[in-house]
Write an enzyme that holds these catalytic residues in place. Structure first.
Site, PDB file in Angstrom:
ATOM      1  CG  HIS A  98      -0.276  -0.144   2.522  1.00 20.46           C
ATOM      2  ND1 HIS A  98       0.121  -1.382   2.997  1.00 20.46           N
ATOM      3  CD2 HIS A  98       0.109   0.752   3.456  1.00 20.46           C
ATOM      4  CE1 HIS A  98       0.693  -1.237   4.175  1.00 20.46           C
ATOM      5  NE2 HIS A  98       0.710   0.059   4.479  1.00 20.46           N
ATOM      6  CG  HIS A 100       0.816   5.386   4.128  1.00 18.83           C
ATOM      7  ND1 HIS A 100      -0.076   5.323   5.178  1.00 18.83           N
ATOM      8  CD2 HIS A 100       1.587   4.266   4.231  1.00 18.83           C
ATOM      9  CE1 HIS A 100       0.153   4.227   5.886  1.00 18.83           C
ATOM     10  NE2 HIS A 100       1.163   3.574   5.335  1.00 18.83           N
TER      11      HIS A 100
HETATM   12  P1  5GP Z   1       1.671   0.528   7.455  1.00 16.40           P
HETATM   13  O1  5GP Z   1       2.019   0.726   8.905  1.00 16.40           O
HETATM   14  O2  5GP Z   1       1.637  -0.944   7.093  1.00 16.40           O
HETATM   15  O3  5GP Z   1       2.499   1.348   6.516  1.00 16.40           O
HETATM   16  O4  5GP Z   1       0.213   1.129   7.292  1.00 16.40           O
HETATM   17  C1  5GP Z   1      -0.948   0.398   7.533  1.00 16.40           C
HETATM   18  C2  5GP Z   1      -2.058   1.406   7.583  1.00 16.40           C
HETATM   19  O5  5GP Z   1      -3.277   0.725   7.435  1.00 16.40           O
HETATM   20  C3  5GP Z   1      -2.140   2.190   8.896  1.00 16.40           C
HETATM   21  O6  5GP Z   1      -1.988   3.570   8.622  1.00 16.40           O
HETATM   22  C4  5GP Z   1      -3.521   1.844   9.445  1.00 16.40           C
HETATM   23  O7  5GP Z   1      -4.176   2.955  10.003  1.00 16.40           O
HETATM   24  C5  5GP Z   1      -4.250   1.342   8.220  1.00 16.40           C
HETATM   25  N1  5GP Z   1      -5.238   0.309   8.474  1.00 16.40           N
HETATM   26  C6  5GP Z   1      -5.058  -0.852   9.174  1.00 16.40           C
HETATM   27  N2  5GP Z   1      -6.172  -1.604   9.160  1.00 16.40           N
HETATM   28  C7  5GP Z   1      -7.079  -0.908   8.426  1.00 16.40           C
HETATM   29  C8  5GP Z   1      -8.442  -1.184   8.049  1.00 16.40           C
HETATM   30  O8  5GP Z   1      -9.024  -2.214   8.388  1.00 16.40           O
HETATM   31  N3  5GP Z   1      -9.063  -0.254   7.291  1.00 16.40           N
HETATM   32  C9  5GP Z   1      -8.439   0.903   6.907  1.00 16.40           C
HETATM   33  N4  5GP Z   1      -9.154   1.765   6.154  1.00 16.40           N
HETATM   34  N5  5GP Z   1      -7.162   1.199   7.240  1.00 16.40           N
HETATM   35  C10 5GP Z   1      -6.498   0.300   7.994  1.00 16.40           C
END
Ligand code: 5GP
Length: 136
Positions: A98, A100
């Site tokens: 993903h 951001h």
């Molecule tokens: P990472 O830390 O892997 O770069 O980012 C994961 C992101 O996914 C976090 O910013 C968190 O808020 C978001 N996130 C985790 N679970 C969910 C979910 O079930 N739905 C949505 N919309 N965002 C999620």
């Protein structure tokens, strides 16, 4: 592999959708680091940018550009950070690729993105570049 973002991509778990096409889905991050914080994911699973196939990678970044411009238009963001964490040591917590899209407004109290730069005067940057280039 079936993670939470695979389920969101299939529509098995609801999300607040911002954009969708054949290859990608963009939806609001639950955490909303700043207003409009959006995630763009490929519909086909990959763990992160490191193993994403090139076709999907291109579509993810095309969508990221669309979303970023929409956030500027919608909320008057004055800038945007586009970032992707790859692997645990880099802060990745959901292991489905993903990107951001974090709109910036000039006074974002929840977000500190700072790099501390090193003094590189004693480093051989040319040798480093050559070393890395050999592995591309
Ligand atoms: P990472 O830390 O892997 O770069 O980012 C994961 C992101 O996914 C976090 O910013 C968190 O808020 C978001 N996130 C985790 N679970 C969910 C979910 O079930 N739905 C949505 N919309 N965002 C999620």
């Amino acid at each position: 592999m079936d993670d939470i973002f695979c389920k969101i991509a299939r529509g098995d778990i609801p999300s607040c959708k911002v954009y969708e096409d054949e290859y990608v889905l963009a939806f609001l991050d639950l955490g909303q680091v700043t207003k409009g914080h959006t995630l763009v994911i490929p519909k086909k699973h990959s763990t992160n940018i490191l193993d994403c196939d090139e076709e999907y990678l291109g579509h993810v970044f095309k969508a990221a550009q669309k979303v970023a411009n929409a956030l500027i238009k919608t909320y008057g963001a004055t800038g945007v950070n586009i970032l992707s964490n790859a692997n645990e040591s880099a802060g990745q917590s959901v292991f489905h690729f993903h990107v951001h899209i974090i709109p910036r407004y000039g006074n974002d109290e929840y977000l500190e993105l700072g790099f501390k730069e090193h003094d590189t005067s004693n480093m051989d940057l040319k040798a480093m570049a050559e070393e890395i280039a050999k592995n591309i």
